[in-house]
Scaffold this active site. Structure first.
Site, PDB file in Angstrom:
ATOM      1  N   PRO A   2     -22.392   7.619  10.940  1.00 27.71           N
ATOM      2  CA  PRO A   2     -23.902   6.846  10.423  1.00 27.71           C
ATOM      3  C   PRO A   2     -24.626   7.519   9.464  1.00 27.71           C
ATOM      4  O   PRO A   2     -24.667   8.798   9.727  1.00 27.71           O
ATOM      5  CB  PRO A   2     -24.528   6.437  11.945  1.00 27.71           C
ATOM      6  CG  PRO A   2     -23.946   7.517  12.844  1.00 27.71           C
ATOM      7  CD  PRO A   2     -22.525   7.746  12.371  1.00 27.71           C
ATOM      8  N   GLU A   3     -24.954   7.085   8.500  1.00 25.76           N
ATOM      9  CA  GLU A   3     -26.077   7.662   7.692  1.00 25.76           C
ATOM     10  C   GLU A   3     -27.464   7.065   7.828  1.00 25.76           C
ATOM     11  O   GLU A   3     -27.604   6.343   8.816  1.00 25.76           O
ATOM     12  CB  GLU A   3     -25.587   7.648   6.226  1.00 25.76           C
ATOM     13  CG  GLU A   3     -24.146   8.227   5.773  1.00 25.76           C
ATOM     14  CD  GLU A   3     -23.879   7.987   4.387  1.00 25.76           C
ATOM     15  OE1 GLU A   3     -24.844   8.174   3.513  1.00 25.76           O
ATOM     16  OE2 GLU A   3     -22.721   8.083   4.060  1.00 25.76           O
ATOM     17  N   HIS A 100     -17.275   5.864  28.731  1.00 27.53           N
ATOM     18  CA  HIS A 100     -17.980   6.693  27.898  1.00 27.53           C
ATOM     19  C   HIS A 100     -19.424   6.524  27.517  1.00 27.53           C
ATOM     20  O   HIS A 100     -20.253   7.290  26.786  1.00 27.53           O
ATOM     21  CB  HIS A 100     -17.507   6.885  26.455  1.00 27.53           C
ATOM     22  CG  HIS A 100     -16.006   7.266  26.290  1.00 27.53           C
ATOM     23  ND1 HIS A 100     -15.390   8.592  26.570  1.00 27.53           N
ATOM     24  CD2 HIS A 100     -14.848   6.610  26.121  1.00 27.53           C
ATOM     25  CE1 HIS A 100     -14.041   8.725  26.437  1.00 27.53           C
ATOM     26  NE2 HIS A 100     -13.883   7.577  26.409  1.00 27.53           N
ATOM     27  N   ARG A 119     -16.321  10.477  21.329  1.00 24.48           N
ATOM     28  CA  ARG A 119     -15.917  11.846  20.608  1.00 24.48           C
ATOM     29  C   ARG A 119     -16.882  12.827  21.143  1.00 24.48           C
ATOM     30  O   ARG A 119     -16.711  14.446  21.076  1.00 24.48           O
ATOM     31  CB  ARG A 119     -15.643  11.805  19.355  1.00 24.48           C
ATOM     32  CG  ARG A 119     -14.387  10.959  18.809  1.00 24.48           C
ATOM     33  CD  ARG A 119     -14.260  10.669  17.596  1.00 24.48           C
ATOM     34  NE  ARG A 119     -13.861  12.076  16.710  1.00 24.48           N
ATOM     35  CZ  ARG A 119     -13.776  11.926  15.476  1.00 24.48           C
ATOM     36  NH1 ARG A 119     -14.261  10.913  14.754  1.00 24.48           N
ATOM     37  NH2 ARG A 119     -13.623  13.215  14.876  1.00 24.48           N
TER      38      ARG A 119
END
Ligand SMILES: [Zn+2]
Length: 283
Positions: A2-3, A100, A119
């Site tokens: 994500p930016e 998760h 991750r």
């Protein structure tokens, strides 16, 4: 990854569920993500009201009634979902907890906000709101690209002595914070500047032209993200990733979108990351 526009979309999506609401319960299901969580994180969050949700660069910041601020970083694969029925804004029900789901906020309005990160490159931290300028992740950041401190004179000065390619200069978070690979490629295409050109060799007028172009590239993407939030009701409540069409990013060998240009988009690797550009339009 994500930016800035994706993180801003997450912030906007979380706002109706969290802002002004009390965190009735915080579940912290593991000791760490990328780094260890702060001491007694669940305890320090539980019972606090979220006064304001802000964004700084790629971080979401939640100011709490305790005088602390919660920093949330999505990392590579982090995602946030909202479920429940806060003020009737969200109609989906609580899904079953997933493997998760590392941190879950049960808000006083019935919303459940979940941070899921397979991750585990994401991060959460707590700091005193008054001390945020000294936080290790925040103190190194340059101006916000959508803020007033990011302007012609700032960028011209930063580029003057910068011997590296403009692509790397714009990815330098000390020069401008929150830009990543995708939106740098897009901005350089609109500015007709080659990603390999050295920053210090670009004329002042062209450097100055990057300021409104960068703002527009980001604003367009934030608007696309805003449209995705309107479809939120039908979706699974996941925030932040949205359909957006790019001029060059991810378009290797596709026709250049510039009017009257017959060239195709090229991909090169700079500092281990792909740059997409038109070698005819961008010089
Ligand atoms: Zn072209």
């Amino acid at each position: 990854m994500p930016e800035l526009p994706e993180v801003e979309t997450v912030r906007r999506g979380l706002t109706p569920a969290m802002e002004g609401q009390v965190i009735a319960q915080a579940d912290v299901n593991r000791p760490d993500l990328r780094w260890p969580f702060p001491d007694r994180m669940a305890e320090r969050l539980t019972g606090q009201t979220v006064l304001r949700l802000r964004r700084r660069s790629k971080y979401v910041l939640a100011d709490l009634s305790s005088g602390e601020t919660l920093l949330i970083h999505l990392g590579m694969s982090g995602r946030m979902t909202v479920s429940g029925d806060p003020l009737g804004q969200f109609t989906h029900t609580h899904p079953a907890a997933e493997k998760h789901d590392h941190v879950v906020f049960h808000m006083g309005n019935g919303a459940r906000v979940t941070f899921n990160d397979p991750r585990r490159f994401g991060a959460m931290d707590l700091m005193e709101t008054a001390q945020e300028g000294t936080h290790k992740l925040l103190k190194v950041l340059g101006p916000e690209p959508l803020g007033n401190d990011f302007n012609d004179s700032h960028l011209i000065k930063a580029f003057e002595t910068k011997n590296s390619p403009v692509k790397s200069a714009l990815l330098d978070q000390r020069i401008v914070s929150g830009l990543g690979n995708i939106y740098v490629c897009e901005a350089l295409f609109r500015a007709k500047i080659s990603p390999v050109r050295k920053a210090k060799n670009i004329s002042k007028a062209r450097v100055a032209s990057l300021v409104p172009i960068i703002r527009n590239v980001l604003t367009d993407a934030i608007e696309a993200g805003g449209s995705s939030l309107k479809d939120f009701r039908q979706a699974d409540g996941e925030l932040g990733y949205f359909q957006h069409s790019f001029d060059v990013y991810g378009r290797e060998n596709a026709p250049c979108k510039a009017l009257n240009c017959t060239h195709t988009v090229q991909r090169i690797v700079q500092s281990g990351r792909s740059s997409f550009y038109c070698a005819s339009c961008q010089t």
